[in-house]
Design a protein around this motif. Structure first.
Motif, mmCIF file in Angstrom:
data_model
loop_
_atom_site.group_PDB
_atom_site.id
_atom_site.type_symbol
_atom_site.label_atom_id
_atom_site.label_comp_id
_atom_site.label_asym_id
_atom_site.label_seq_id
_atom_site.Cartn_x
_atom_site.Cartn_y
_atom_site.Cartn_z
ATOM 1 N N GLU A 1 0.842 -1.192 0.000
ATOM 2 C CA GLU A 1 0.000 0.000 0.000
ATOM 3 C C GLU A 1 0.878 1.244 0.000
ATOM 4 O O GLU A 1 1.704 1.434 0.884
ATOM 5 N N GLN A 2 0.701 2.088 -0.995
ATOM 6 C CA GLN A 2 1.522 3.281 -1.121
ATOM 7 C C GLN A 2 1.303 4.233 0.060
ATOM 8 O O GLN A 2 0.174 4.505 0.444
ATOM 9 N N PHE A 3 2.421 4.749 0.618
ATOM 10 C CA PHE A 3 2.450 5.728 1.710
ATOM 11 C C PHE A 3 1.988 5.161 3.065
ATOM 12 O O PHE A 3 2.131 5.815 4.068
ATOM 13 N N GLN A 4 1.446 3.959 3.086
ATOM 14 C CA GLN A 4 0.880 3.453 4.333
ATOM 15 C C GLN A 4 1.591 2.218 4.856
ATOM 16 O O GLN A 4 1.631 1.989 6.059
ATOM 17 N N ASP A 5 2.112 1.409 3.976
ATOM 18 C CA ASP A 5 2.611 0.097 4.383
ATOM 19 C C ASP A 5 3.926 0.205 5.150
ATOM 20 O O ASP A 5 4.879 0.817 4.673
ATOM 21 N N PRO A 6 4.016 -0.370 6.347
ATOM 22 C CA PRO A 6 5.243 -0.270 7.151
ATOM 23 C C PRO A 6 6.438 -0.995 6.544
ATOM 24 O O PRO A 6 7.571 -0.751 6.948
ATOM 25 N N ILE A 7 6.212 -1.887 5.577
ATOM 26 C CA ILE A 7 7.345 -2.606 4.979
ATOM 27 C C ILE A 7 7.782 -2.003 3.650
ATOM 28 O O ILE A 7 8.546 -2.608 2.909
ATOM 29 N N LEU A 8 7.313 -0.794 3.356
ATOM 30 C CA LEU A 8 7.698 -0.130 2.109
ATOM 31 C C LEU A 8 9.216 -0.006 1.990
ATOM 32 O O LEU A 8 9.775 -0.130 0.901
ATOM 33 N N THR A 9 9.894 0.216 3.111
ATOM 34 C CA THR A 9 11.353 0.357 3.127
ATOM 35 C C THR A 9 12.041 -0.866 2.535
ATOM 36 O O THR A 9 13.116 -0.768 1.951
ATOM 37 N N TYR A 10 11.403 -2.021 2.657
ATOM 38 C CA TYR A 10 12.040 -3.268 2.253
ATOM 39 C C TYR A 10 11.598 -3.752 0.873
ATOM 40 O O TYR A 10 11.907 -4.877 0.482
ATOM 41 N N GLN A 11 10.900 -2.889 0.121
ATOM 42 C CA GLN A 11 10.306 -3.339 -1.136
ATOM 43 C C GLN A 11 11.344 -3.817 -2.151
ATOM 44 O O GLN A 11 11.109 -4.777 -2.880
ATOM 45 N N SER A 12 12.511 -3.171 -2.203
ATOM 46 C CA SER A 12 13.518 -3.581 -3.181
ATOM 47 C C SER A 12 14.028 -4.993 -2.892
ATOM 48 O O SER A 12 14.094 -5.842 -3.785
ATOM 49 N N GLY A 13 14.365 -5.248 -1.629
ATOM 50 C CA GLY A 13 14.824 -6.590 -1.259
ATOM 51 C C GLY A 13 13.753 -7.641 -1.456
ATOM 52 O O GLY A 13 14.041 -8.772 -1.862
ATOM 53 N N MET A 14 12.494 -7.268 -1.191
ATOM 54 C CA MET A 14 11.389 -8.213 -1.385
ATOM 55 C C MET A 14 11.233 -8.595 -2.844
ATOM 56 O O MET A 14 10.981 -9.753 -3.177
ATOM 57 N N MET A 15 11.391 -7.599 -3.738
ATOM 58 C CA MET A 15 11.263 -7.896 -5.170
ATOM 59 C C MET A 15 12.383 -8.816 -5.630
ATOM 60 O O MET A 15 12.159 -9.752 -6.414
ATOM 61 N N HIS A 16 13.592 -8.575 -5.151
ATOM 62 C CA HIS A 16 14.707 -9.459 -5.523
ATOM 63 C C HIS A 16 14.475 -10.877 -4.994
ATOM 64 O O HIS A 16 14.786 -11.863 -5.670
ATOM 65 N N LEU A 17 13.928 -10.965 -3.794
ATOM 66 C CA LEU A 17 13.604 -12.284 -3.236
ATOM 67 C C LEU A 17 12.555 -12.988 -4.083
ATOM 68 O O LEU A 17 12.682 -14.177 -4.399
ATOM 69 N N LEU A 18 11.522 -12.248 -4.474
ATOM 70 C CA LEU A 18 10.467 -12.824 -5.308
ATOM 71 C C LEU A 18 11.023 -13.296 -6.649
ATOM 72 O O LEU A 18 10.690 -14.388 -7.128
ATOM 73 N N LEU A 19 11.882 -12.490 -7.258
ATOM 74 C CA LEU A 19 12.500 -12.868 -8.530
ATOM 75 C C LEU A 19 13.326 -14.137 -8.392
ATOM 76 O O LEU A 19 13.300 -15.013 -9.261
ATOM 77 N N ASN A 20 14.046 -14.217 -7.286
ATOM 78 C CA ASN A 20 14.872 -15.394 -7.047
ATOM 79 C C ASN A 20 14.026 -16.654 -6.948
ATOM 80 O O ASN A 20 14.358 -17.704 -7.513
ATOM 81 N N ILE A 21 12.910 -16.545 -6.243
ATOM 82 C CA ILE A 21 12.019 -17.700 -6.075
ATOM 83 C C ILE A 21 11.402 -18.104 -7.418
ATOM 84 O O ILE A 21 11.399 -19.286 -7.790
ATOM 85 N N ILE A 22 10.881 -17.115 -8.146
ATOM 86 C CA ILE A 22 10.221 -17.402 -9.427
ATOM 87 C C ILE A 22 11.210 -17.982 -10.435
ATOM 88 O O ILE A 22 10.890 -18.905 -11.186
ATOM 89 N N SER A 23 12.433 -17.441 -10.432
ATOM 90 C CA SER A 23 13.411 -17.849 -11.448
ATOM 91 C C SER A 23 13.801 -19.312 -11.317
ATOM 92 O O SER A 23 14.184 -19.951 -12.299
ATOM 93 N N THR A 24 13.705 -19.868 -10.111
ATOM 94 C CA THR A 24 14.059 -21.283 -9.928
ATOM 95 C C THR A 24 13.061 -22.195 -10.629
ATOM 96 O O THR A 24 13.344 -23.381 -10.836
#
Length: 244
Positions: A215-238
């Protein structure tokens, strides 16, 4: 988790004076580094990207993204179980199996794959997916959307229904995306989007929309969005592989 200071101290005898200077910066600016690119870190330490990567590998990290994951994990350990739980819930809410099956099909049915990224973080994500695809024997082309307009126009004007576009964007809803991809349907070209936020313009144009659902401007984990996307890519790529 072992602290960064202890990691560096355990390797201190093998480090050069210039590497120790970089280490001092890592220790003093770990919060800033979480939002930096490798190029920015090398500039801040008056070094080269190669030298920074060599140092990180010396002290036990596989690369810059791995180092940023470590900093993220250090955060979640210190404050933190609440944030780690929130991140786990976000990732768990994504139907990774369904996404992987569909993405694998689109990738295998395409003659040409073009990866676009709007900002620095998104361009790094696109490059990582390019590398993941290459490891699976799949060749793709990366294009930084906000830099090379001539190349972008050339690629988009030559698209066919056998091509696949993969777009990385944070919001998925800016003028640059609308400028380049508003007429994509006339080519019958398939579009896949990776975004941080949900319900943007690009998601509605996509055959496959992959979003962290933050959620834009509201989500407390917004700070970690870049690392989360890399994690998601890693999982999908396998799960991506060339169909026999």
């Amino acid at each position: 988790m072992i602290s960064l200071k202890n990691i560096i101290n355990s390797h201190q005898s093998t480090l050069t004076k210039s590497e120790l200077v970089i280490c001092d910066y890592l220790l003093e600016n770990s919060e800033l580094i979480k939002n930096m690119t490798l190029l920015e870190l090398s500039q801040k330490t008056y070094s080269s990207k190669t030298n920074v990567l060599r140092l990180l590998k010396k002290i036990g990290f596989s690369g810059f993204i791995d180092f940023k994951y470590y900093l993220l994990a250090q955060d979640t350990e210190s404050d933190s179980i609440p944030f780690l739980n929130l991140i786990n819930k976000k990732i768990a809410a994504i139907d990774i199996d369904s996404i992987s099956v569909k993405l694998n099909h689109l990738v295998n049915e395409s003659n040409n794959i073009f990866l676009f990224g709007t900002g620095q973080d998104q361009q790094i994500q696109a490059k990582n997916l390019k590398n993941y695809l290459l490891k699976s024997g799949i060749i793709s082309t990366f294009i930084p959307l906000n830099i090379n307009a001539e190349l972008t126009n050339t690629v988009l004007s030559s698209l066919t229904s056998d091509d696949l576009i993969i777009v990385f964007s944070s919001k998925g809803d800016n003028d640059l995306l609308k400028k380049y991809f508003k007429d994509l349907n006339r080519h019958n070209t398939q579009l896949v989007s990776f975004t941080t936020f949900k319900d943007g313009w690009i998601q509605k144009q996509s055959e496959l929309s992959i979003s962290l659902g933050i959620e834009q401007f509201q989500d407390p984990i917004l700070t970690y969005q870049s690392g989360m996307m890399h994690l998601l890519l890693n999982i999908i790529s396998t799960k991506i592989q060339i169909n026999s």
